[in-house]
Write a protein that holds these residues in place. Structure first.
Motif, short mmCIF file in Angstrom:
data_model
loop_
_atom_site.label_atom_id
_atom_site.label_comp_id
_atom_site.label_asym_id
_atom_site.label_seq_id
_atom_site.Cartn_x
_atom_site.Cartn_y
_atom_site.Cartn_z
N GLU A 116 0.83 -1.20 0.00
CA GLU A 116 0.00 0.00 0.00
C GLU A 116 0.86 1.25 0.00
N PRO B 291 2.12 4.67 1.65
CA PRO B 291 2.30 4.98 3.07
C PRO B 291 1.04 5.62 3.66
N LYS B 292 0.78 5.31 4.91
CA LYS B 292 -0.39 5.87 5.58
C LYS B 292 -0.28 7.40 5.61
N TYR C 91 -7.58 4.56 5.07
CA TYR C 91 -6.43 3.69 4.80
C TYR C 91 -6.78 2.24 5.15
N GLU D 290 4.57 -1.27 2.77
CA GLU D 290 4.41 0.09 2.25
C GLU D 290 5.32 0.31 1.06
#
Length: 380
Positions: free
Chosen positions: A72, A74-75, A228, A374
């Motif tokens: 994913e 990055p938050k 997220y 990430e």
């Protein structure tokens, strides 16, 4: 034709989101027994299920759902720009504007108090005049050009606006595409309040600007974290669907799904475009065969989700009695950003909420053994 069908399928693809914004209406043609069955939360065994079938394995070959891996972005974290934009939006939309005392012109997001008269073919027309009307610039309350035409003018000025009604114009079809002239007098200009400690203390639950800003930043971060987490769950669930195989669809559930899809899509078009689904199909020249194919594909996607959810819950031996489901629903309402269940239920019908709660439960199972990586990038 492919483009037109793509538009229809796009609308069907976002159906789940659209359905959550309004209550489902009962079909008057359904029998009373069918209505009661739809409204029942539990099946004959007293359990809340995503799909009510005797043996889920007759319909789903469940693929690997443990130890999955997704990558994913990055938050996200709250930037100053996002925070400032959010606070500006709150001040503009949630609080009473303050009258401008300085000698300046109308700006975007100002609220102007105006008198106006509309003329068509040189004559006043019914419904085209008002006095002492408040209008926020940028609200889109008037036809195109009206609000923008007041920007740059000052209190006390009289402005003439030569405009054209949109075509079509739903409030009055007779005005569609016609030229119109508005004579407007600006009586007063007000602006969103300035963010000061005094204003914060008098108008919010906080005492200082710093407290107010920190609270907004925290709320935005909670929302970003929730988005997220939902993205992670969606990506993981997508992998499970890819790993699984639907051997067949329950005929009765497929028929009901196609009806629901068509009804919800019709409601969405009427709410957003002011036309029925049938009108849209006719305008775009989409054939009935193409429509049925699109509806069936969307119904299959809808059923696939519920079948896979139920397969995971059955595999894990997870069952929800009505009491246990109500507890899960309370937790889901909080995670979805609602203050309580009652508020959530005012936005979505019981069936949509149930499907989301059970989907969330299945995704928690998937995520409990998953690895989330990430992406690494030098670009922001």
């Amino acid at each position: 034709m492919k483009k037109k069908l793509a538009i229809l399928l796009l609308a069907l693809g976002i159906l789940g989101m659209a359905a959550g914004c309004s209550k489902d209406k009962e079909d008057s043609k359904k029998t009373e027994d069918n209505k009661q069955a739809e409204e029942s939360l539990t099946n004959e065994d007293g359990l809340v299920v995503a799909v009510d079938v005797e043996n889920i394995e007759d319909y789903v070959k469940l693929g690997e759902y443990k130890n999955l891996e997704v990558t994913e972005q990055p938050k996200p974290e709250v930037t100053e720009e996002v925070l400032e934009n959010n606070i500006h939006y709150l001040l503009v939309n949630n609080y009473k504007p303050v009258e401008v005392t300085e000698d300046r012109a109308v700006q975007q997001d100002d609220t102007v108090n105006i008198d106006y008269t509309g003329y068509m073919d040189g004559k006043e027309f019914e419904g085209g005049a008002d006095t002492g009307a408040d209008l926020r610039i940028g609200s889109g309350s008037f036809i195109d050009g009206f609000e923008d035409g007041l920007i740059g003018h000052k209190k006390g000025e009289e402005v003439t606006l030569d405009l054209t009604f949109p075509d079509p114009y739903k409030p009055n079809p007779d005005f569609s595409g016609k030229a119109v002239q508005f004579k407007v007098k600006i009586n007063k200009i007000s602006a969103p309040p300035a963010l000061t400690d005094e204003w914060v203390a008098a108008n919010t639950e906080f005492k200082t600007v710093e407290e107010f800003r920190n609270a907004q930043k925290e709320a935005i971060q909670v929302s970003l974290d929730s988005d997220y987490d939902t993205q992670v769950k969606s990506d993981l669930f997508g992998l499970v669907v890819e790993n699984s195989e639907i051997t067949k669809y329950p005929e009765d559930l497929m028929a009901d799904a196609k009806v629901k899809v068509r009804e919800q899509l019709d409601m969405m078009y009427q709410a957003q475009a002011g036309i029925t689904l049938d009108d849209y199909i006719e305008q775009q020249g989409i054939t009935e065969e193409e429509t049925e194919k699109a509806l069936e594909e969307s119904a299959q996607q809808y059923l696939t989700q519920n079948l896979v959810v139920q397969a995971i819950l059955d595999k894990e031996g997870v069952e929800f009695t009505e009491k246990e489901y109500e507890k899960e629903k309370e937790e889901y309402a909080k995670s979805a950003g609602f203050p309580d269940v009652a508020t959530m239920e005012s936005y979505a019908d019981a069936k949509t909420i149930k499907e989301n709660v059970l989907w969330e439960a299945a995704c928690d199972i998937i995520q409990s053994t998953a690895t989330i990586k990430e992406e690494t990038s030098t670009e922001e």
